[in-house]
Write a protein that holds these residues in place. Structure first.
Motif, PDB file in Angstrom:
ATOM      1  N   GLY A 163       0.826  -1.193   0.000  1.00 50.42           N
ATOM      2  CA  GLY A 163       0.000   0.000   0.000  1.00 50.42           C
ATOM      3  C   GLY A 163       0.863   1.248   0.000  1.00 50.42           C
ATOM      4  N   PHE A 164       0.326   2.330  -0.507  1.00 51.24           N
ATOM      5  CA  PHE A 164       1.078   3.584  -0.487  1.00 51.24           C
ATOM      6  C   PHE A 164       0.148   4.765  -0.307  1.00 51.24           C
ATOM      7  CE2 PHE A 164      -0.032   3.138  -4.944  1.00 51.24           C
ATOM      8  CZ  PHE A 164      -0.393   4.430  -5.312  1.00 51.24           C
ATOM      9  N   GLU A 165       0.714   5.839   0.228  1.00 53.63           N
ATOM     10  CA  GLU A 165       0.034   7.119   0.365  1.00 53.63           C
ATOM     11  C   GLU A 165       1.027   8.192  -0.038  1.00 53.63           C
ATOM     12  OE1 GLU A 165      -1.598   7.746   4.250  1.00 53.63           O
ATOM     13  OE2 GLU A 165      -2.598   5.806   4.248  1.00 53.63           O
ATOM     14  N   LEU A 166       0.698   8.902  -1.101  1.00 52.30           N
ATOM     15  CA  LEU A 166       1.580   9.946  -1.607  1.00 52.30           C
ATOM     16  C   LEU A 166       0.796  11.240  -1.762  1.00 52.30           C
ATOM     17  CD1 LEU A 166       3.295   7.921  -4.492  1.00 52.30           C
ATOM     18  CD2 LEU A 166       4.197   8.340  -2.196  1.00 52.30           C
ATOM     19  N   ASN A 167       1.506  12.349  -1.692  1.00 55.50           N
ATOM     20  CA  ASN A 167       0.902  13.638  -1.980  1.00 55.50           C
ATOM     21  C   ASN A 167       1.685  14.284  -3.114  1.00 55.50           C
ATOM     22  OD1 ASN A 167       0.847  16.847  -1.361  1.00 55.50           O
ATOM     23  ND2 ASN A 167      -1.125  15.853  -1.046  1.00 55.50           N
ATOM     24  N   LEU A 168       0.977  14.635  -4.183  1.00 59.49           N
ATOM     25  CA  LEU A 168       1.585  15.260  -5.355  1.00 59.49           C
ATOM     26  C   LEU A 168       1.264  16.751  -5.353  1.00 59.49           C
ATOM     27  CD1 LEU A 168       1.181  12.196  -6.074  1.00 59.49           C
ATOM     28  CD2 LEU A 168       0.975  12.923  -8.429  1.00 59.49           C
ATOM     29  N   VAL A 169       2.278  17.554  -5.567  1.00 59.16           N
ATOM     30  CA  VAL A 169       2.103  19.002  -5.693  1.00 59.16           C
ATOM     31  C   VAL A 169       2.637  19.398  -7.062  1.00 59.16           C
ATOM     32  CG1 VAL A 169       2.764  21.272  -4.791  1.00 59.16           C
ATOM     33  CG2 VAL A 169       2.296  19.383  -3.208  1.00 59.16           C
ATOM     34  N   ASN A 170       1.811  20.056  -7.853  1.00 59.75           N
ATOM     35  CA  ASN A 170       2.160  20.504  -9.210  1.00 59.75           C
ATOM     36  C   ASN A 170       2.519  19.347 -10.145  1.00 59.75           C
ATOM     37  OD1 ASN A 170       1.726  23.211  -8.571  1.00 59.75           O
ATOM     38  ND2 ASN A 170       3.841  23.495  -7.925  1.00 59.75           N
ATOM     39  N   LEU A 171       1.962  18.188  -9.876  1.00 63.26           N
ATOM     40  CA  LEU A 171       2.140  17.004 -10.725  1.00 63.26           C
ATOM     41  C   LEU A 171       0.777  16.346 -10.890  1.00 63.26           C
ATOM     42  CD1 LEU A 171       5.340  15.501  -9.062  1.00 63.26           C
ATOM     43  CD2 LEU A 171       5.245  16.791 -11.186  1.00 63.26           C
ATOM     44  N   ASP A 172       0.686  15.432 -11.862  1.00 66.19           N
ATOM     45  CA  ASP A 172      -0.568  14.714 -12.049  1.00 66.19           C
ATOM     46  C   ASP A 172      -0.272  13.260 -12.421  1.00 66.19           C
ATOM     47  OD1 ASP A 172       0.020  14.674 -14.815  1.00 66.19           O
ATOM     48  OD2 ASP A 172      -1.201  16.436 -15.187  1.00 66.19           O
ATOM     49  N   LEU A 173      -1.319  12.529 -12.761  1.00 69.73           N
ATOM     50  CA  LEU A 173      -1.173  11.112 -13.072  1.00 69.73           C
ATOM     51  C   LEU A 173      -0.214  10.881 -14.232  1.00 69.73           C
ATOM     52  CD1 LEU A 173      -2.017   8.214 -12.451  1.00 69.73           C
ATOM     53  CD2 LEU A 173      -3.984   8.547 -13.975  1.00 69.73           C
ATOM     54  N   SER A 174      -0.182  11.779 -15.204  1.00 72.54           N
ATOM     55  CA  SER A 174       0.727  11.589 -16.344  1.00 72.54           C
ATOM     56  C   SER A 174       2.191  11.590 -15.899  1.00 72.54           C
ATOM     57  CB  SER A 174       0.492  12.650 -17.425  1.00 72.54           C
ATOM     58  OG  SER A 174       0.885  13.926 -16.980  1.00 72.54           O
ATOM     59  N   ASP A 175       2.531  12.386 -14.885  1.00 76.91           N
ATOM     60  CA  ASP A 175       3.904  12.400 -14.369  1.00 76.91           C
ATOM     61  C   ASP A 175       4.246  11.067 -13.700  1.00 76.91           C
ATOM     62  OD1 ASP A 175       4.669  15.229 -14.927  1.00 76.91           O
ATOM     63  OD2 ASP A 175       2.968  15.623 -13.614  1.00 76.91           O
ATOM     64  N   ILE A 176       3.299  10.515 -12.957  1.00 77.33           N
ATOM     65  CA  ILE A 176       3.523   9.209 -12.310  1.00 77.33           C
ATOM     66  C   ILE A 176       3.713   8.129 -13.373  1.00 77.33           C
ATOM     67  CG2 ILE A 176       2.447   7.404 -10.893  1.00 77.33           C
ATOM     68  CD1 ILE A 176       3.352   9.758  -9.217  1.00 77.33           C
ATOM     69  N   LEU A 177       2.860   8.114 -14.379  1.00 81.40           N
ATOM     70  CA  LEU A 177       2.949   7.093 -15.417  1.00 81.40           C
ATOM     71  C   LEU A 177       4.270   7.181 -16.191  1.00 81.40           C
ATOM     72  CD1 LEU A 177      -0.708   7.340 -16.710  1.00 81.40           C
ATOM     73  CD2 LEU A 177       0.270   5.472 -15.347  1.00 81.40           C
ATOM     74  N   GLN A 178       4.714   8.395 -16.505  1.00 77.18           N
ATOM     75  CA  GLN A 178       5.957   8.556 -17.256  1.00 77.18           C
ATOM     76  C   GLN A 178       7.175   8.128 -16.454  1.00 77.18           C
ATOM     77  OE1 GLN A 178       6.278  12.279 -19.686  1.00 77.18           O
ATOM     78  NE2 GLN A 178       4.350  12.715 -18.632  1.00 77.18           N
ATOM     79  N   HIS A 179       7.048   8.110 -15.127  1.00 76.42           N
ATOM     80  CA  HIS A 179       8.195   7.749 -14.292  1.00 76.42           C
ATOM     81  C   HIS A 179       7.836   6.644 -13.314  1.00 76.42           C
ATOM     82  CE1 HIS A 179      10.334  11.027 -16.100  1.00 76.42           C
ATOM     83  NE2 HIS A 179       9.299  11.791 -15.885  1.00 76.42           N
ATOM     84  N   VAL A 180       6.995   5.714 -13.749  1.00 79.72           N
ATOM     85  CA  VAL A 180       6.545   4.612 -12.899  1.00 79.72           C
ATOM     86  C   VAL A 180       7.719   3.734 -12.465  1.00 79.72           C
ATOM     87  CG1 VAL A 180       5.968   2.993 -14.750  1.00 79.72           C
ATOM     88  CG2 VAL A 180       4.650   2.965 -12.608  1.00 79.72           C
ATOM     89  N   TYR A 181       8.797   3.727 -13.247  1.00 81.05           N
ATOM     90  CA  TYR A 181       9.981   2.941 -12.898  1.00 81.05           C
ATOM     91  C   TYR A 181      10.585   3.365 -11.554  1.00 81.05           C
ATOM     92  CZ  TYR A 181      12.296   7.093 -14.687  1.00 81.05           C
ATOM     93  OH  TYR A 181      12.694   8.388 -14.894  1.00 81.05           O
ATOM     94  N   LEU A 182      10.272   4.572 -11.084  1.00 81.63           N
ATOM     95  CA  LEU A 182      10.773   5.029  -9.788  1.00 81.63           C
ATOM     96  C   LEU A 182      10.123   4.290  -8.628  1.00 81.63           C
ATOM     97  CD1 LEU A 182      10.658   8.890 -10.391  1.00 81.63           C
ATOM     98  CD2 LEU A 182      12.691   7.423 -10.402  1.00 81.63           C
TER      99      LEU A 182
END
Length: 185
Positions: A163-182
């Motif tokens: 499970g995870f809980e993250l807070n994104l500021v000035n980012l969106d789902l596209s940023d997560i998808l482009q860097h999912v390898y992280l």
């Protein structure tokens, strides 16, 4: 009593100048903070001035350089070297290269709402909606899902049976998808 008349011509310049001053460019700095599982800290900064991602994710430091001219991402994530070539069109992004010693290939198709490929020797397949902020699929056969609240920036879900809980500021789902390898190990 004096009557003041307003000349509409005075405001014509204001109406054309003000919209030109407003930009819709992405913010220069974005952050992701939170936890993967019980104890893995995530503290990442996405710097669009330097085109770099730096910080900590999962069990190691992250230092990724994004070279748009060379169409390449290089650096370190999860204690592994990252070397990915990027092929970009408005409809798709393809990453190919290596993470650690293993081949990596990710194809993100924005129109179809899919992410397919292989990371760290495991197949990855996600179906997503940028509109709803939701994604689900599998990594190495294990179900994954996440949900982004676009108003608060809170993203919750499960990756790698964690499970995870993250807070994104000035980012969106596209940023997560482009860097999912992280995040996938």
């Amino acid at each position: 009593m004096a009557v003041v008349s307003m000349n509409p011509a005075i405001f014509a310049d204001v109406q054309t100048v003000i919209p030109a001053l407003i930009t819709k460019a992405s913010p220069r700095i974005g952050t992701i903070k939170g936890k993967l599982g019980c104890s893995c800290v995530v503290d990442l900064t996405f710097d669009r001035r330097e085109w770099a991602i730096k910080g900590q994710a999962a069990d190691g430091l992250v230092n990724i350089a994004i070279d748009h001219d060379a169409m390449r991402l290089t650096g370190v994530s999860m204690k592994q070297p990252v070397d990915l070539n990027m092929t970009w069109t408005p409809e798709r992004i393809l990453y190919q290269g290596t993470i650690g010693t293993l081949p990596a290939k990710l194809l993100i198709d924005w129109k179809r709402g899919t992410l397919d490929g292989e990371l760290r020797g495991k197949a990855v397949k996600l179906i997503f909606s940028l509109e709803t902020g939701k994604a689900e699929g599998t990594f190495g056969g294990v179900p994954d899902q996440f949900d982004l609240d676009k108003i608060s920036g809170n993203m919750t879900g499960e990756l790698n049976n964690t499970g995870f809980e993250l807070n994104l500021v000035n980012l969106d789902l596209s940023d997560i998808l482009q860097h999912v390898y992280l995040f996938l190990n």
